[in-house]
Design an enzyme around this catalytic site. Structure first.
Site, PDB file in Angstrom:
ATOM      1  N   TYR A  54      -6.177  -0.508  27.311  1.00 37.20           N
ATOM      2  CA  TYR A  54      -7.011  -1.621  27.060  1.00 37.20           C
ATOM      3  C   TYR A  54      -6.326  -2.988  27.344  1.00 37.20           C
ATOM      4  O   TYR A  54      -5.275  -2.886  27.639  1.00 37.20           O
ATOM      5  CB  TYR A  54      -7.451  -1.726  25.545  1.00 37.20           C
ATOM      6  CG  TYR A  54      -6.434  -2.058  24.577  1.00 37.20           C
ATOM      7  CD1 TYR A  54      -5.469  -1.183  24.270  1.00 37.20           C
ATOM      8  CD2 TYR A  54      -6.624  -3.138  23.972  1.00 37.20           C
ATOM      9  CE1 TYR A  54      -4.625  -1.453  23.466  1.00 37.20           C
ATOM     10  CE2 TYR A  54      -5.402  -3.659  22.986  1.00 37.20           C
ATOM     11  CZ  TYR A  54      -4.331  -2.856  22.759  1.00 37.20           C
ATOM     12  OH  TYR A  54      -3.464  -3.219  21.827  1.00 37.20           O
ATOM     13  N   ARG A  96      -1.088  -5.990  34.288  1.00 42.34           N
ATOM     14  CA  ARG A  96      -0.537  -4.954  33.441  1.00 42.34           C
ATOM     15  C   ARG A  96      -1.410  -3.877  33.062  1.00 42.34           C
ATOM     16  O   ARG A  96      -1.120  -2.571  32.875  1.00 42.34           O
ATOM     17  CB  ARG A  96      -0.399  -5.538  32.039  1.00 42.34           C
ATOM     18  CG  ARG A  96       0.288  -4.880  30.851  1.00 42.34           C
ATOM     19  CD  ARG A  96       0.552  -5.589  29.647  1.00 42.34           C
ATOM     20  NE  ARG A  96      -0.543  -5.884  28.976  1.00 42.34           N
ATOM     21  CZ  ARG A  96      -0.573  -6.872  27.830  1.00 42.34           C
ATOM     22  NH1 ARG A  96       0.630  -7.074  27.320  1.00 42.34           N
ATOM     23  NH2 ARG A  96      -1.750  -7.448  27.401  1.00 42.34           N
ATOM     24  N   LYS A 155      -0.018   0.105  27.201  1.00 44.72           N
ATOM     25  CA  LYS A 155      -1.137  -0.539  26.477  1.00 44.72           C
ATOM     26  C   LYS A 155      -2.273   0.532  25.993  1.00 44.72           C
ATOM     27  O   LYS A 155      -3.332   0.252  26.643  1.00 44.72           O
ATOM     28  CB  LYS A 155      -1.385  -2.015  26.848  1.00 44.72           C
ATOM     29  CG  LYS A 155      -2.123  -2.703  25.811  1.00 44.72           C
ATOM     30  CD  LYS A 155      -2.464  -4.121  26.316  1.00 44.72           C
ATOM     31  CE  LYS A 155      -3.260  -4.898  25.080  1.00 44.72           C
ATOM     32  NZ  LYS A 155      -2.709  -5.134  23.864  1.00 44.72           N
ATOM     33  N   GLU A 188       8.798  -5.208  17.371  1.00 40.39           N
ATOM     34  CA  GLU A 188       7.705  -6.345  17.779  1.00 40.39           C
ATOM     35  C   GLU A 188       6.844  -5.972  16.703  1.00 40.39           C
ATOM     36  O   GLU A 188       6.963  -5.333  15.581  1.00 40.39           O
ATOM     37  CB  GLU A 188       7.024  -6.222  19.128  1.00 40.39           C
ATOM     38  CG  GLU A 188       6.558  -4.388  19.315  1.00 40.39           C
ATOM     39  CD  GLU A 188       5.543  -4.368  20.376  1.00 40.39           C
ATOM     40  OE1 GLU A 188       5.303  -5.148  21.071  1.00 40.39           O
ATOM     41  OE2 GLU A 188       5.618  -3.005  20.783  1.00 40.39           O
ATOM     42  N   LEU A 201       5.860  -3.839  24.001  1.00 36.91           N
ATOM     43  CA  LEU A 201       5.038  -4.032  24.887  1.00 36.91           C
ATOM     44  C   LEU A 201       5.542  -5.532  25.654  1.00 36.91           C
ATOM     45  O   LEU A 201       5.661  -6.376  24.918  1.00 36.91           O
ATOM     46  CB  LEU A 201       3.660  -4.300  24.331  1.00 36.91           C
ATOM     47  CG  LEU A 201       2.450  -4.534  25.372  1.00 36.91           C
ATOM     48  CD1 LEU A 201       2.112  -3.463  26.400  1.00 36.91           C
ATOM     49  CD2 LEU A 201       1.204  -5.137  24.759  1.00 36.91           C
TER      50      LEU A 201
END
Ligand code: PLP
Length: 286
Positions: free
Chosen positions: A33, A52, A148, A181, A206
Site C-alpha cells: 500500500y 516506492r 510497505k 521507527e 521503512l
C-alpha cells in the site's frame, strides 16, 4: 455527498465498496500500500510514493494492476470525487483473488483499491503545537519492514498500546536499545549542536517518503543530517525529537515513556521543518 472508492475498475460508494472474500490481501496480507498526503488540493510527493510502490511490488513479485499513468489518473480522480482538499489518498494493491493456497496463484490479476479521506488541518496543527508523546515497545516485526506491506499486525498492536498509555505513537526498539521507527512514522532526534539524526533506511526501517523529502528540506535550510542509530536514552536527552510520515508530516515528540524530551515542549527545528515542508515536497494538482 457520499464518499467514493475505486475498487478493481469501478468507482463505487464507499459505504458499499467491497472486495472478494478470497482476495489474498484479506487472507494472507499478500499486498502492499501507499498513503499520500493531500494538502491544499495537491497530492504530495506522488512520484516518490509510486517509485516506492514499484519497489514493494517488485520485491513481492506482484504485477502492477495497470500502467503507472493510469494509476496516477485514478489517484487524482478519487481525490477529486471525494472533494479532498486536505487529507489523504490511500492505495492498496494485492496479488489478487484466488482459491486459498499459500503459493502464488497462476494468472491472477492484481487487485487495486483506492480511497481518499478529508481531514481538518487545524487538528494536526493543534497537535503539532502541543507535541505528541511516544512509548517504546520491543521490535517484534519481520525483517522486511522496508517493503510497505499491508501486514501490519505488530504495528496495530503497538499503536493500540500507545493509545492506552495516552501516547500518539510507539517506537520499536531493538534489543541493543536503539530506536527503529514508529508504528506508522519514522523517528528523528536533534542533537544539542542542532544536527538531525535518523536511522539509516538500510537498517530495518521503512524508507519514509517524508523522511526522504526532509533530506531535501534540510539541505535547503542548511541543516546537517546524520544517518545513524540512536538509543532511547540519547533521544530522551536530545534537544528535540520528532516523527515523520505522509499524513503526520513533521510532528514534535515531547515525551518518551513518560520522560520529557528537553523542556517538554515542541522543538523549534521540528516546527520550522513542518512549516516549510510543503515548499519542497512535489505537488501534483488533483
Ligand atoms: N514507518 C512506518 C512503519 C510507516 O508505516 C510509515 C508510514 O506509513 C512511515 C515509516 C512513514 O513513511 P511515509 O513518510 O512514506 O509516510
Amino acid at each position: 455527498m457520499p464518499r467514493i472508492a475505486y475498487v478493481n475498475g469501478r468507482y463505487v460508494r464507499h459505504a458499499v465498496a467491497a472486495v472478494h472474500i478470497e482476495d489474498r490481501g484479506y487472507q494472507f496480507a499478500d499486498g502492499v500500500y501507499e498513503v499520500c498526503e493531500v494538502a491544499r488540493g495537491f497530492i504530495m510527493d506522488m512520484t516518490r510514493h509510486l517509485d516506492r510502490l514499484d519497489r514493494s511490488l517488485g520485491h513481492l513479485e506482484i504485477a502492477w494492476p495497470m500502467s503507472r499513468k493510469a494509476l496516477q489518473t485514478i489517484l487524482r480522480e478519487v481525490v477529486k470525487r471525494n472533494h479532498v482538499v486536505n487529507g489523504m489518498v490511500y492505495l492498496q494493491v494485492t496479488r489478487g483473488v484466488a482459491g486459498r493456497d499459500h503459493v502464488f496463484p497462476a494468472a491472477v490479476r492484481s487487485a487495486l483499491v483506492v480511497t481518499a479521506k478529508r481531514s481538518d488541518p487545524a487538528v494536526a496543527l493543534a497537535r503539532a503545537e502541543t507535541g505528541v508523546k511516544v512509548i517504546t515497545v520491543p521490535e517484534n516485526r519481520w525483517e522486511r519492514v522496508d517493503i510497505k506491506t499491508v501486514g501490519l499486525l505488530p504495528n496495530v498492536l503497538a499503536k493500540q498500546k500507545a493509545k492506552l498509555a495516552g501516547a500518539y505513537e510507539a517506537w520499536f526498539v531493538d534489543p541493543d536499545g536503539t530506536v527503529k521507527e514508529g508504528a506508522s512514522t519514522n523517528a528523528w532526534i536533534v542533537t544539542k549542536d542542532g544536527k538531525l539524526v535518523t536511522r539509516p533506511a538500510e537498517s530495518g526501517i521503512l524508507r519514509g517518503i517524508t523522511r526522504t523529502t526532509l533530506f531535501d528540506l534540510a539541505a535547503k535550510m542548511g541543516l546537517t543530517i546524520e544517518e545513524r542509530s540512536f538509543s532511547v536514552a540519547e533521544a530522551k536527552a536530545a534537544r528535540e525529537a520528532f516523527i515523520t510520515a505522509a499524513t503526520t508530516v513533521v510532528m514534535p515528540v515531547v515525551a518518551i515513556d513518560g520522560d520529557p524530551v528537553a523542556n517538554g515542549h515542541p522543538g523549534s527545528i521540528a516546527l520550522s521543518l513542518r512549516g516549510s515542508f510543503f515548499d519542497v515536497a512535489e505537488k501534483t494538482r488533483a
